[in-house]
Design an enzyme around this catalytic site. Structure first.
Site, PDB file in Angstrom:
ATOM      1  N   HIS A  96       0.727  -0.972  -0.001  1.00 21.64           N
ATOM      2  CA  HIS A  96       0.030  -0.554  -0.316  1.00 21.64           C
ATOM      3  C   HIS A  96       0.747   1.478  -0.132  1.00 21.64           C
ATOM      4  CE1 HIS A  96       0.457   0.521   4.360  1.00 21.64           C
ATOM      5  NE2 HIS A  96       0.553  -0.767   4.545  1.00 21.64           N
ATOM      6  N   ASP A  98      -0.577   4.315   0.513  1.00 20.78           N
ATOM      7  CA  ASP A  98      -1.158   5.311   1.881  1.00 20.78           C
ATOM      8  C   ASP A  98       0.160   4.823   3.618  1.00 20.78           C
ATOM      9  OD1 ASP A  98      -2.155   3.016   2.632  1.00 20.78           O
ATOM     10  OD2 ASP A  98      -4.041   4.087   3.152  1.00 20.78           O
ATOM     11  N   ASP A 128       6.031   0.443   7.054  1.00 17.14           N
ATOM     12  CA  ASP A 128       4.708   0.078   6.724  1.00 17.14           C
ATOM     13  C   ASP A 128       4.296   1.082   5.574  1.00 17.14           C
ATOM     14  OD1 ASP A 128       2.006  -0.658   7.038  1.00 17.14           O
ATOM     15  OD2 ASP A 128       1.433   0.221   9.319  1.00 17.14           O
ATOM     16  N   GLU A 162      -5.043   1.253   2.381  1.00 16.40           N
ATOM     17  CA  GLU A 162      -5.027   0.763   3.525  1.00 16.40           C
ATOM     18  C   GLU A 162      -5.474   0.652   4.299  1.00 16.40           C
ATOM     19  OE1 GLU A 162      -3.489  -2.909   5.488  1.00 16.40           O
ATOM     20  OE2 GLU A 162      -2.716  -0.482   5.601  1.00 16.40           O
ATOM     21  N   GLU A 163      -4.456   1.784   5.006  1.00 17.33           N
ATOM     22  CA  GLU A 163      -4.649   2.624   6.295  1.00 17.33           C
ATOM     23  C   GLU A 163      -6.462   2.945   6.692  1.00 17.33           C
ATOM     24  OE1 GLU A 163      -2.754   1.702   8.186  1.00 17.33           O
ATOM     25  OE2 GLU A 163      -0.798   1.661   7.553  1.00 17.33           O
TER      26      GLU A 163
END
Length: 453
Positions: A96, A98, A128, A162-163
């Site tokens: 991802h 974001d 991340d 995704e977050e």
């Protein structure tokens, strides 16, 4: 939409990545961190600048990117690299774009600087998961330069959102653009194959082969509104507080999935413990107490969980409100959903209603497959002293949405980390950072695995 890199032949699996790939993985990580793609979950995030950055680097390598949006500015990138074996199932590699927000005042180094200090790359997304995005870019660009090709078709997906809900990202891709993932049976993404120092010089590399399900809940209690000085036996706040306390204090029973059972079995062996994990009377909590630091990545996944996180009620101290609301972060082990629902009904009681605010499935992946064996072999090739063990993620990833397409997901974003480097604490934490040496290890392992799988 499929990519043809236009080069024939393949370098041997032992050739490894070149110096340019090692330089690029660091530069790409820094560059992506500098592109602020903070996702607060309120719809204001715009991943498009990061998506365009990724697309440009793919296109430079002769890989045709497709940019896709459900909402303007919430951009995803998908590309396909053709393998040498047309009969082989395709492999999805996704990451991802974001990140969660960061408050600069709390950080040692500005979270969107991408600064490299003492061979460490700093910034939001360093772990991340812009590091993995950079590794993938560096590896496939290396293939384009050298003529290397993977055995299987590789589908790359760089996702938005995704977050938060993933509705603009992997959910949108799975629901609206399934043909782009034709032939994909397995996928890899974040949170696996990182060095975990288990004490006594033991180095573990947990590879994720499962995820607990997401069960974010909204609790609502209703009662009789009135003056705060009066007797009120229909107090919504009291009812809600009782339910929240019961949920917070509940001891969930142990429920071992095959992945977690395999993890405990391997960890017990590595720690020299004579324990039969498969025995009906196995005391799992006692075993965890003997595993030292290793218990850290297994303990959250041996049972369901429900943690109260938010409360909202009233507007004035002397007014009893007619309703009160709470939110609970629930997580469900594979196969544990029926027990979770029944338990929540019991804990909330007849005077408090609960509903799913957000819900996603639990996942489980086999650990006796050729793909898992290839991941293990790739890690052990570059760290012969490391021990690969399976584990189940306590949280969730985009693999949940891609599972709608029948894709089995693994967490495999390799990093070699020094002792004392708390990888898991840096997810969504302050001073997120990644060692340059860890990125170099990661791109080497990833390159080897993707071409050998």
């Amino acid at each position: 939409m499929a990519e043809k890199n236009g080069q024939e032949g393949a370098a041997g699996h032992g050739a490894g990545v070149d110096r340019q790939a090692l330089d690029e993985v660091v530069r790409f990580t820094s560059d992506l961190i500098r592109i602020d793609t903070s996702n607060a979950g309120d719809g204001t995030c715009r991943e498009r600048p990061a998506a365009e950055y990724v697309a440009e680097r793919l296109a430079d390598a002769g890989i045709e990117p497709t940019l896709l949006e459900r909402t303007r500015g919430r951009t995803n990138v998908v590309a396909r690299i053709e393998g040498t074996d047309p009969a082989a199932d395709a492999l999805l590699v996704h990451g991802h774009l974001d990140v969660v927000p960061a408050e600069p005042a709390d950080w040692t180094v500005h979270p969107f600087s991408g600064e490299v200090v003492d061979d460490v790359v700093w910034g939001r997304g360093a772990i991340d998961m812009k590091n993995m995005d950079a590794m993938v870019l560096a590896a496939v660009r290396h293939w384009a330069r050298t003529g290397a090709r993977p055995r299987r078709d590789i589908v790359l997906a760089f996702t938005a959102d995704e977050e938060a809900s993933a509705e603009d990202g992997s959910g949108f891709l799975a629901d609206r653009h399934a043909p782009l993932f034709a032939g994909c049976t397995e996928g890899i993404s974040e949170s696996g194959a990182f060095t975990f120092h288990a004490g006594g010089g033991m180095q573990l590399y947990p590879i994720a082969a499962g995820e607990r399900g997401t069960a974010w809940l909204k609790l609502t209690a209703r009662g009789r509104a009135g003056h705060g000085s009066k007797v009120n036996h229909d107090n919504a706040v009291s009812r809600l507080a009782g339910a929240v306390a019961r949920i917070g204090e509940h001891e969930w029973p142990v429920r071992l999935t095959p992945t977690v059972r395999a993890a405990l079995r391997e960890l017990a062996t590595l720690h020299g413990l004579d324990v039969d994990v498969d025995a009906p009377d196995c005391d799992v909590d006692a075993l965890l107490g003997k595993l030292g630091p290793s218990a850290k990545f297994v303990e959250p996944t041996v049972r369901n969980s429900a943690n109260p996180t938010m409360l909202s009620a009233g507007y004035k101290v002397n007014v009893i409100p007619g309703s009160a609301v709470a939110h609970v972060d629930g997580r469900v082990v594979p196969g544990g959903e029926a027990e979770f629902r029944t338990t929540l009904d019991e804990l909330t009681g007849p005077e408090v209603d609960w509903e799913y605010h957000h819900r996603e499935v639990a996942l489980q992946a086999p650990v006796d497959t050729p793909t898992y064996a290839a991941m293990r072999a790739a890690v052990e090739r570059f760290d012969p002293d490391g021990h690969v063990v399976p584990y189940c993620m306590s949280g969730g990833t985009d693999a949940k949405q891609f599972s709608r397409l029948g894709i089995t997901g693994y967490g495999f974003s390799p990093l070699k980390l020094p002792e004392g480097f708390d990888y898991q604490a840096l997810f969504h934490g302050v001073d997120e950072r990644v060692p340059v040496g860890g990125l170099h290890f990661g791109v080497r392992v990833l390159d080897h695995f993707l071409r050998a799988a």
